[in-house]
Design a protein around this motif. Structure first.
Motif, PDB file in Angstrom:
ATOM      1  N   LYS A   1      -3.838  -6.396   3.805  1.00 55.70           N
ATOM      2  CA  LYS A   1      -3.922  -5.393   4.865  1.00 55.70           C
ATOM      3  C   LYS A   1      -2.735  -4.427   4.834  1.00 55.70           C
ATOM      4  N   ALA A   2      -2.978  -3.226   5.304  1.00 53.17           N
ATOM      5  CA  ALA A   2      -1.936  -2.195   5.277  1.00 53.17           C
ATOM      6  C   ALA A   2      -0.804  -2.449   6.285  1.00 53.17           C
ATOM      7  N   GLU A   3      -1.174  -2.846   7.535  1.00 52.26           N
ATOM      8  CA  GLU A   3      -0.120  -2.871   8.579  1.00 52.26           C
ATOM      9  C   GLU A   3       1.043  -3.815   8.287  1.00 52.26           C
TER      10      GLU A   3
ATOM     11  N   ALA B   1       3.112  -2.392   5.447  1.00 56.35           N
ATOM     12  CA  ALA B   1       3.863  -1.187   5.817  1.00 56.35           C
ATOM     13  C   ALA B   1       5.098  -1.554   6.643  1.00 56.35           C
TER      14      ALA B   1
ATOM     15  N   SER C   1      10.647   3.596   1.592  1.00 57.41           N
ATOM     16  CA  SER C   1      10.252   4.976   1.303  1.00 57.41           C
ATOM     17  C   SER C   1      11.368   5.796   0.669  1.00 57.41           C
TER      18      SER C   1
ATOM     19  N   ASP D   1      -4.310  -2.536   0.161  1.00 54.84           N
ATOM     20  CA  ASP D   1      -4.914  -1.322   0.726  1.00 54.84           C
ATOM     21  C   ASP D   1      -4.334  -0.097   0.012  1.00 54.84           C
ATOM     22  N   GLN D   2      -5.232   0.774  -0.461  1.00 56.19           N
ATOM     23  CA  GLN D   2      -4.821   1.935  -1.268  1.00 56.19           C
ATOM     24  C   GLN D   2      -3.801   2.821  -0.550  1.00 56.19           C
ATOM     25  N   ARG D   3      -3.866   2.847   0.792  1.00 58.67           N
ATOM     26  CA  ARG D   3      -2.959   3.741   1.531  1.00 58.67           C
ATOM     27  C   ARG D   3      -1.495   3.322   1.374  1.00 58.67           C
ATOM     28  N   ILE D   4      -1.282   2.032   1.116  1.00 58.09           N
ATOM     29  CA  ILE D   4       0.099   1.575   0.848  1.00 58.09           C
ATOM     30  C   ILE D   4       0.579   2.165  -0.488  1.00 58.09           C
TER      31      ILE D   4
ATOM     32  N   ASP E   1      -0.553   4.908  -1.879  1.00 58.36           N
ATOM     33  CA  ASP E   1      -0.396   6.360  -1.690  1.00 58.36           C
ATOM     34  C   ASP E   1       0.902   6.695  -0.942  1.00 58.36           C
ATOM     35  N   LEU E   2       1.256   5.869   0.027  1.00 60.93           N
ATOM     36  CA  LEU E   2       2.403   6.202   0.900  1.00 60.93           C
ATOM     37  C   LEU E   2       3.748   5.716   0.361  1.00 60.93           C
ATOM     38  N   TYR E   3       3.755   4.616  -0.389  1.00 57.55           N
ATOM     39  CA  TYR E   3       5.053   3.998  -0.718  1.00 57.55           C
ATOM     40  C   TYR E   3       5.349   3.812  -2.210  1.00 57.55           C
TER      41      TYR E   3
END
Ligand code: ADE
Length: 230
Positions: A63-65, A68, A77, A116-119, A121-123
């Motif tokens: 999971k992303a949360e 993150a 970051s 999760d792909q957003r991790i 993309d973001l980090y």
């Protein structure tokens, strides 16, 4: 050099940082490490870190949360963040050398089907693949990356050992022997007992060529002739 590793299984990494050459490097203050348990950042009382993929399909996704929050806790970051994954670029000695110049590296250990792909993309700065096979433990992949980097850091092992190694000049290493002189009827090659340094160097180089041609035709084909003759 500091390794900050986000994982669901810190105990797998702890034993590596506490053994052998790495242990000495840590004791000497050459290497620092911080193992962050992703589960400590889960949001529910069951400390859930995985869930089913949107769109269906096999397996679970990290999971992303929680990831993150764990990444934020180590200020990922603003640091070089590496995610070992079979979908990454092929990890090579050259990348290890480049990463060894950093002051700190943050590694994310994946599990299940992925994260999760957003991790990413973001980090994530680097997605790296340690070989064309799939293993189930992101911790093992992270350990491969860490091991390849820390040994390049100043003071960890001798410069001489590094210089003689495979991949430094794209030829594999020559064979090594130590006592006893005869083992199960197999004798150490006479040349190595001769004390003739120049001839030993030549013999070893020949063995490197032989081995590279046999075991790694891909490296052999890309190796230029001038350097081969050196
Ligand atoms: N995780 C699972 N398999 C992997 C691989 N081949 N490289 C990097 N991470 C992985």
């Amino acid at each position: 050099m500091k390794f900050t590793v986000l994982t669901l299984f810190p105990e797998i990494l702890e034993s590596f940082f506490n053994s052998s050459i790495m242990k000495k490097a840590v004791e000497k203050g050459l290497i620092e490490y911080n193992l962050v348990d992703i589960r400590d950042f889960a949001l529910d009382k069951h400390r859930t870190c995985d869930d089913a993929p949107y769109g269906g399909g096999a397996g679970m996704v990290l999971k992303a949360e929680p990831l993150a929050l764990a990444l934020d806790s180590v200020k990922a970051s603003v640091k070089r963040t590496v995610f070992p994954t079979p979908s990454g670029v092929r990890y090579t000695q050259k990348i290890a050398e480049e990463l060894s110049e950093e002051k700190e590296i943050v590694l994310i250990c994946g599990r299940y089907e992925g994260i999760d792909q957003r991790i990413i993309d973001l980090y994530v700065d680097d997605e790296v693949c340690i070989g064309d096979y799939v293993i189930s433990s992101g911790e093992i992949a992270s350990l491969v990356v860490i091991d390849s980097i820390y040994r390049l850091c100043d003071g960890v092992i001798t410069q001489e050992s590094l210089e003689e190694e495979s991949f430094q000049d794209t030829l594999l290493e020559y064979p090594h022997y130590t006592r006893p002189e005869v083992f199960r009827d197999q004798k150490v090659p006479d040349i190595l007992l001769s004390g003739h340094h120049a001839r030993i160097v030549e013999w070893r180089h020949g063995k490197r060529l032989e081995k590279t041609k046999k075991n790694r035709p891909d490296l052999w084909d890309g190796h230029d002739l001038d350097r081969r003759m050196k």
